[in-house]
Design a protein around this motif. Sequence first.
Motif, mmCIF file in Angstrom:
data_model
loop_
_atom_site.group_PDB
_atom_site.id
_atom_site.type_symbol
_atom_site.label_atom_id
_atom_site.label_comp_id
_atom_site.label_asym_id
_atom_site.label_seq_id
_atom_site.Cartn_x
_atom_site.Cartn_y
_atom_site.Cartn_z
ATOM 1 N N SER A 274 3.070 -2.650 -11.274
ATOM 2 C CA SER A 274 3.372 -3.273 -9.980
ATOM 3 C C SER A 274 4.000 -4.657 -10.107
ATOM 4 N N ARG B 286 6.844 -4.771 1.338
ATOM 5 C CA ARG B 286 6.103 -6.035 1.236
ATOM 6 C C ARG B 286 5.684 -6.576 2.597
ATOM 7 N N PRO C 158 8.745 -0.613 -2.647
ATOM 8 C CA PRO C 158 7.791 -1.558 -2.056
ATOM 9 C C PRO C 158 8.053 -1.763 -0.564
ATOM 10 N N LYS D 190 5.113 -4.749 5.267
ATOM 11 C CA LYS D 190 4.288 -3.744 5.940
ATOM 12 C C LYS D 190 4.847 -3.363 7.324
ATOM 13 N N GLY E 51 -3.721 0.383 -12.474
ATOM 14 C CA GLY E 51 -2.484 -0.387 -12.555
ATOM 15 C C GLY E 51 -1.393 0.238 -13.384
ATOM 16 N N PRO F 66 -2.054 0.640 -5.213
ATOM 17 C CA PRO F 66 -3.022 -0.137 -4.425
ATOM 18 C C PRO F 66 -2.374 -1.210 -3.555
ATOM 19 N N ASP F 67 -1.210 -1.730 -3.983
ATOM 20 C CA ASP F 67 -0.543 -2.763 -3.208
ATOM 21 C C ASP F 67 0.403 -2.200 -2.155
ATOM 22 N N GLY F 68 0.431 -0.877 -2.005
ATOM 23 C CA GLY F 68 1.296 -0.260 -1.010
ATOM 24 C C GLY F 68 2.656 0.167 -1.521
ATOM 25 N N THR F 69 2.945 -0.072 -2.805
ATOM 26 C CA THR F 69 4.213 0.386 -3.377
ATOM 27 C C THR F 69 4.159 1.896 -3.570
#
Length: 403
Positions: free
Chosen positions: A152, A108, A106, A110, A135, A88-91
């Motif tokens: 994450s 971070r 990751p 973007k 998660g 969900p955090d893009g990792t």
Amino acid sequence: MIKNRTIQWGLCLLVLLGQAACSSNSGKPDANEEGERTSTAAQDTLSEEVTEQPATEADLAKITLPDGFQISYYARKVENARSMALGPDGTLYVGSRAKGNVYALPDRNKDGKADEVITIASGLKMPNGVALRNGALYVAEISRITRYDNISVNLQNPPKPVVVYDKFPTEEHHGWKYIAFGPDDKLYVPVGAPCNICLKKEPVYASITRMNPDGSGLEVFAHGVRNTVGFDWHPTTKELWFTDNGRDLMGDNLPPDELNHAPRKGMHFGYPFCHAGETLDPEFGKGKDCADYTSPVQNLNPHGGTLGMEFYTGTMFPDTYKNQIFIAEHGSWNRTEKIGYRLSLYRTDAQGKGSFVPFAAGWLQNGKEWGRPVDVEVMPDGSLLVSDDMNDAIYRIAYTGKK
């Protein structure tokens, strides 16, 4: 002279023994008391990944794409990069096969490139498949599924894995797994046939299974699936689609790989009796009828090594790509003329008619491959990632043209 005669007698003896062995195996495959049958034909050999010097930035210029698309490196030195899953955090989480590692990548800031490659697990048994839920990172090895909770925020110090399920077969042949959570919140896990062509008594072989997130309630969802290493659910209908690798040793052009559609539980897709909905197996097809099994939606390249697939749900690409299927073709390993080594597209028109066409090609040059696409992943910005287990890379394909 005596030495030469000894050698000649020895060679004659070896020939006679070889003929006897061939004669003893020349009959039809027999069924044991449980109904299990093993082919008497030569079995396929697992293709090994080729270790070569990593490709350079200039090699990307060899990749041909439709107008308006560009390809770049999202990450390099991701050893034996295979199946992917996005957090969900893009990792981005990436499994491997031969290397035994699981990675976290990751991004971070973007900027469309991974900041670093973090090895979060190593020494595993072909941890090809990765999936995420609430998660937690789920990892598929040959015979078990493990879970890394709250991953994450613990990339640099991953928690001890929790065993979710550890009763899958232990055979390595087609034992590596692609996994994903379906719309029903169940974890789908394929179990490939432990051979080129055979009939096992246990129904779990040559199937797609599913289980609850805690590992309970295992059941077979689809039968007759030789070896799928990629599947996804249609964004609208929520029905399962999957690729399947056709058997070997029937010639260069038979049978084709398959793209299949499984809208419900309990369907049988033919293996080992019928291939691609139209070709009875020379050993196991006797007395069978292909009409009794579900045919593919689309026949793909024969021995093309069709693996990862995903519906395009992003907004970056032109609207004509919406809900169409991108498919990674890993490439053939025993075909006279190599085929695959590309990213292809299965698309349907307004009348529902499908077509299968190349999208990104060029990893095969003059019969020599420098990369092997494995999996695809749609990113939040609409770009498309492609993993490559030969070039140890993740590529990013973006659209910069006019819509």
